[in-house]
Motif scaffolding. Sequence first.
Motif, PDB file in Angstrom:
ATOM      1  N   SER A 168       0.850  -1.182   0.000  1.00  0.00           N
ATOM      2  CA  SER A 168       0.000   0.000   0.000  1.00  0.00           C
ATOM      3  C   SER A 168       0.889   1.236   0.000  1.00  0.00           C
ATOM      4  CB  SER A 168      -0.903   0.010   1.231  1.00  0.00           C
ATOM      5  OG  SER A 168      -1.505   1.277   1.376  1.00  0.00           O
ATOM      6  N   GLU A 169       0.745   2.054  -1.026  1.00  0.00           N
ATOM      7  CA  GLU A 169       1.524   3.288  -1.085  1.00  0.00           C
ATOM      8  C   GLU A 169       1.146   4.215   0.074  1.00  0.00           C
ATOM      9  OE1 GLU A 169       0.705   4.588  -5.070  1.00  0.00           O
ATOM     10  OE2 GLU A 169       2.107   3.156  -5.939  1.00  0.00           O
ATOM     11  N   ALA A 170      -0.119   4.172   0.494  1.00  0.00           N
ATOM     12  CA  ALA A 170      -0.560   5.003   1.622  1.00  0.00           C
ATOM     13  C   ALA A 170       0.095   4.542   2.924  1.00  0.00           C
ATOM     14  CB  ALA A 170      -2.081   4.957   1.746  1.00  0.00           C
ATOM     15  N   VAL A 171       0.187   3.233   3.116  1.00  0.00           N
ATOM     16  CA  VAL A 171       0.837   2.692   4.316  1.00  0.00           C
ATOM     17  C   VAL A 171       2.316   3.068   4.315  1.00  0.00           C
ATOM     18  CG1 VAL A 171       1.555   0.553   5.466  1.00  0.00           C
ATOM     19  CG2 VAL A 171      -0.809   0.826   4.700  1.00  0.00           C
ATOM     20  N   GLU A 172       2.968   2.915   3.176  1.00  0.00           N
ATOM     21  CA  GLU A 172       4.382   3.281   3.084  1.00  0.00           C
ATOM     22  C   GLU A 172       4.599   4.766   3.380  1.00  0.00           C
ATOM     23  OE1 GLU A 172       5.765   2.046  -0.755  1.00  0.00           O
ATOM     24  OE2 GLU A 172       5.935  -0.049  -0.150  1.00  0.00           O
ATOM     25  N   ALA A 173       3.715   5.622   2.871  1.00  0.00           N
ATOM     26  CA  ALA A 173       3.846   7.064   3.093  1.00  0.00           C
ATOM     27  C   ALA A 173       3.668   7.422   4.560  1.00  0.00           C
ATOM     28  CB  ALA A 173       2.842   7.815   2.230  1.00  0.00           C
ATOM     29  N   ALA A 174       2.847   6.645   5.272  1.00  0.00           N
ATOM     30  CA  ALA A 174       2.577   6.921   6.682  1.00  0.00           C
ATOM     31  C   ALA A 174       3.595   6.277   7.626  1.00  0.00           C
ATOM     32  CB  ALA A 174       1.170   6.435   7.038  1.00  0.00           C
ATOM     33  N   MET A 175       4.447   5.396   7.092  1.00  0.00           N
ATOM     34  CA  MET A 175       5.415   4.692   7.932  1.00  0.00           C
ATOM     35  C   MET A 175       6.504   5.616   8.440  1.00  0.00           C
ATOM     36  SD  MET A 175       6.175   1.058   6.019  1.00  0.00           S
ATOM     37  CE  MET A 175       7.404   0.580   7.229  1.00  0.00           C
ATOM     38  N   ASP A 176       7.066   5.240   9.566  1.00  0.00           N
ATOM     39  CA  ASP A 176       8.277   5.889  10.054  1.00  0.00           C
ATOM     40  C   ASP A 176       9.334   5.756   8.958  1.00  0.00           C
ATOM     41  OD1 ASP A 176      10.143   6.802  12.330  1.00  0.00           O
ATOM     42  OD2 ASP A 176      11.068   4.931  11.608  1.00  0.00           O
ATOM     43  N   GLN A 177       9.952   6.849   8.566  1.00  0.00           N
ATOM     44  CA  GLN A 177      10.884   6.836   7.443  1.00  0.00           C
ATOM     45  C   GLN A 177      12.112   5.970   7.704  1.00  0.00           C
ATOM     46  OE1 GLN A 177      10.180   8.168   4.233  1.00  0.00           O
ATOM     47  NE2 GLN A 177       8.272   7.928   5.348  1.00  0.00           N
ATOM     48  N   HIS A 178      12.520   5.863   8.959  1.00  0.00           N
ATOM     49  CA  HIS A 178      13.646   4.986   9.301  1.00  0.00           C
ATOM     50  C   HIS A 178      13.270   3.523   9.055  1.00  0.00           C
ATOM     51  CE1 HIS A 178      17.255   3.514  11.237  1.00  0.00           C
ATOM     52  NE2 HIS A 178      16.503   2.743  12.010  1.00  0.00           N
ATOM     53  N   ALA A 179      12.071   3.130   9.491  1.00  0.00           N
ATOM     54  CA  ALA A 179      11.611   1.753   9.288  1.00  0.00           C
ATOM     55  C   ALA A 179      11.464   1.442   7.802  1.00  0.00           C
ATOM     56  CB  ALA A 179      10.285   1.525  10.012  1.00  0.00           C
ATOM     57  N   LEU A 180      10.908   2.382   7.043  1.00  0.00           N
ATOM     58  CA  LEU A 180      10.773   2.179   5.603  1.00  0.00           C
ATOM     59  C   LEU A 180      12.148   2.086   4.946  1.00  0.00           C
ATOM     60  CD1 LEU A 180       8.937   1.909   3.141  1.00  0.00           C
ATOM     61  CD2 LEU A 180       8.906   4.414   2.988  1.00  0.00           C
ATOM     62  N   GLY A 181      13.076   2.924   5.393  1.00  0.00           N
ATOM     63  CA  GLY A 181      14.439   2.880   4.868  1.00  0.00           C
ATOM     64  C   GLY A 181      15.111   1.545   5.110  1.00  0.00           C
ATOM     65  N   GLU A 182      14.846   0.943   6.266  1.00  0.00           N
ATOM     66  CA  GLU A 182      15.414  -0.382   6.560  1.00  0.00           C
ATOM     67  C   GLU A 182      14.864  -1.436   5.610  1.00  0.00           C
ATOM     68  OE1 GLU A 182      14.652  -1.085  10.715  1.00  0.00           O
ATOM     69  OE2 GLU A 182      16.476  -0.025  11.327  1.00  0.00           O
ATOM     70  N   ILE A 183      13.572  -1.357   5.309  1.00  0.00           N
ATOM     71  CA  ILE A 183      12.973  -2.313   4.363  1.00  0.00           C
ATOM     72  C   ILE A 183      13.604  -2.143   2.989  1.00  0.00           C
ATOM     73  CG2 ILE A 183      10.857  -2.919   3.117  1.00  0.00           C
ATOM     74  CD1 ILE A 183       9.336  -2.281   5.741  1.00  0.00           C
ATOM     75  N   ILE A 184      13.691  -0.908   2.538  1.00  0.00           N
ATOM     76  CA  ILE A 184      14.275  -0.639   1.215  1.00  0.00           C
ATOM     77  C   ILE A 184      15.723  -1.119   1.161  1.00  0.00           C
ATOM     78  CG2 ILE A 184      14.980   1.218  -0.360  1.00  0.00           C
ATOM     79  CD1 ILE A 184      12.396   2.708   0.596  1.00  0.00           C
ATOM     80  N   ALA A 185      16.493  -0.848   2.208  1.00  0.00           N
ATOM     81  CA  ALA A 185      17.904  -1.267   2.243  1.00  0.00           C
ATOM     82  C   ALA A 185      18.047  -2.779   2.240  1.00  0.00           C
ATOM     83  CB  ALA A 185      18.589  -0.671   3.472  1.00  0.00           C
ATOM     84  N   SER A 186      17.068  -3.499   2.786  1.00  0.00           N
ATOM     85  CA  SER A 186      17.182  -4.954   2.854  1.00  0.00           C
ATOM     86  C   SER A 186      16.974  -5.627   1.500  1.00  0.00           C
ATOM     87  CB  SER A 186      16.208  -5.518   3.900  1.00  0.00           C
ATOM     88  OG  SER A 186      14.875  -5.254   3.523  1.00  0.00           O
ATOM     89  N   TYR A 187      16.526  -4.872   0.497  1.00  0.00           N
ATOM     90  CA  TYR A 187      16.386  -5.445  -0.841  1.00  0.00           C
ATOM     91  C   TYR A 187      17.739  -5.789  -1.468  1.00  0.00           C
ATOM     92  CZ  TYR A 187      11.413  -5.384  -1.628  1.00  0.00           C
ATOM     93  OH  TYR A 187      10.075  -5.675  -1.583  1.00  0.00           O
ATOM     94  N   GLY A 188      18.791  -5.044  -1.126  1.00  0.00           N
ATOM     95  CA  GLY A 188      20.121  -5.356  -1.663  1.00  0.00           C
ATOM     96  C   GLY A 188      20.571  -6.756  -1.286  1.00  0.00           C
ATOM     97  N   PRO A 189      20.604  -7.088   0.013  1.00  0.00           N
ATOM     98  CA  PRO A 189      20.989  -8.443   0.410  1.00  0.00           C
ATOM     99  C   PRO A 189      20.037  -9.523  -0.123  1.00  0.00           C
ATOM    100  CG  PRO A 189      21.144  -6.959   2.289  1.00  0.00           C
ATOM    101  CD  PRO A 189      20.492  -6.189   1.161  1.00  0.00           C
ATOM    102  N   TYR A 190      18.745  -9.210  -0.177  1.00  0.00           N
ATOM    103  CA  TYR A 190      17.768 -10.174  -0.697  1.00  0.00           C
ATOM    104  C   TYR A 190      18.059 -10.491  -2.163  1.00  0.00           C
ATOM    105  CZ  TYR A 190      13.139 -11.932  -2.170  1.00  0.00           C
ATOM    106  OH  TYR A 190      12.101 -12.675  -2.685  1.00  0.00           O
ATOM    107  N   THR A 191      18.260  -9.448  -2.961  1.00  0.00           N
ATOM    108  CA  THR A 191      18.571  -9.637  -4.376  1.00  0.00           C
ATOM    109  C   THR A 191      19.900 -10.367  -4.540  1.00  0.00           C
ATOM    110  OG1 THR A 191      17.330  -7.624  -4.916  1.00  0.00           O
ATOM    111  CG2 THR A 191      18.877  -8.447  -6.583  1.00  0.00           C
ATOM    112  N   ASN A 192      20.908  -9.991  -3.760  1.00  0.00           N
ATOM    113  CA  ASN A 192      22.205 -10.671  -3.831  1.00  0.00           C
ATOM    114  C   ASN A 192      22.096 -12.143  -3.468  1.00  0.00           C
ATOM    115  OD1 ASN A 192      23.597  -8.436  -4.746  1.00  0.00           O
ATOM    116  ND2 ASN A 192      24.114  -7.734  -2.695  1.00  0.00           N
ATOM    117  N   ALA A 193      21.243 -12.478  -2.511  1.00  0.00           N
ATOM    118  CA  ALA A 193      21.044 -13.888  -2.140  1.00  0.00           C
ATOM    119  C   ALA A 193      20.463 -14.668  -3.314  1.00  0.00           C
ATOM    120  CB  ALA A 193      20.138 -13.996  -0.917  1.00  0.00           C
ATOM    121  N   MET A 194      19.545 -14.059  -4.060  1.00  0.00           N
ATOM    122  CA  MET A 194      18.985 -14.721  -5.244  1.00  0.00           C
ATOM    123  C   MET A 194      20.056 -14.918  -6.307  1.00  0.00           C
ATOM    124  SD  MET A 194      15.308 -13.077  -6.018  1.00  0.00           S
ATOM    125  CE  MET A 194      13.969 -13.096  -4.877  1.00  0.00           C
ATOM    126  N   ILE A 195      20.893 -13.896  -6.491  1.00  0.00           N
ATOM    127  CA  ILE A 195      21.971 -13.996  -7.481  1.00  0.00           C
ATOM    128  C   ILE A 195      22.927 -15.116  -7.085  1.00  0.00           C
ATOM    129  CG2 ILE A 195      23.992 -12.805  -8.436  1.00  0.00           C
ATOM    130  CD1 ILE A 195      22.308 -10.166  -8.178  1.00  0.00           C
TER     131      ILE A 195
END
Length: 115
Positions: free
Chosen positions: A10-37
């Motif tokens: 939900s874009e609305a949920v993401e917009a309302a989230m604590d920006q630090h918490a959202l930043g942690e989710i976004i940052a965790s995509y790097g390791p997730y993608t690397n694990a798939m690779i």
Amino acid sequence: MQYMLLIATSEAVEAAMDQHALGEIIASYGPYTNAMIEAGVLVGGERLRESTTATTVSIRDGKTQILDGPYADTKEQLGGLYIIDVPDLDTAISWAARCPSAHIGSIEVRPIWPM
């Protein structure tokens, strides 16, 4: 077999989230993608811009209709996708469960039907 992992949040949920918490989710995509690779399962993937940038095209009564924005008004919007090549659905589900956005949205696992 190839599967698409469709990431819906939900874009609305993401917009309302604590920006630090959202930043942690976004940052965790790097390791997730690397694990798939590293596992050799990643075929491709991309993130998508906000749903407000979408254009929906349909043909009705022989006429092209263009709608700015997504076609359906939904609680969650498609935010990105991965295409993976794994032996079976259980393995695809395992990768979907590891997706960072699974904690705030949902990951649809859909088999690809080769053309």
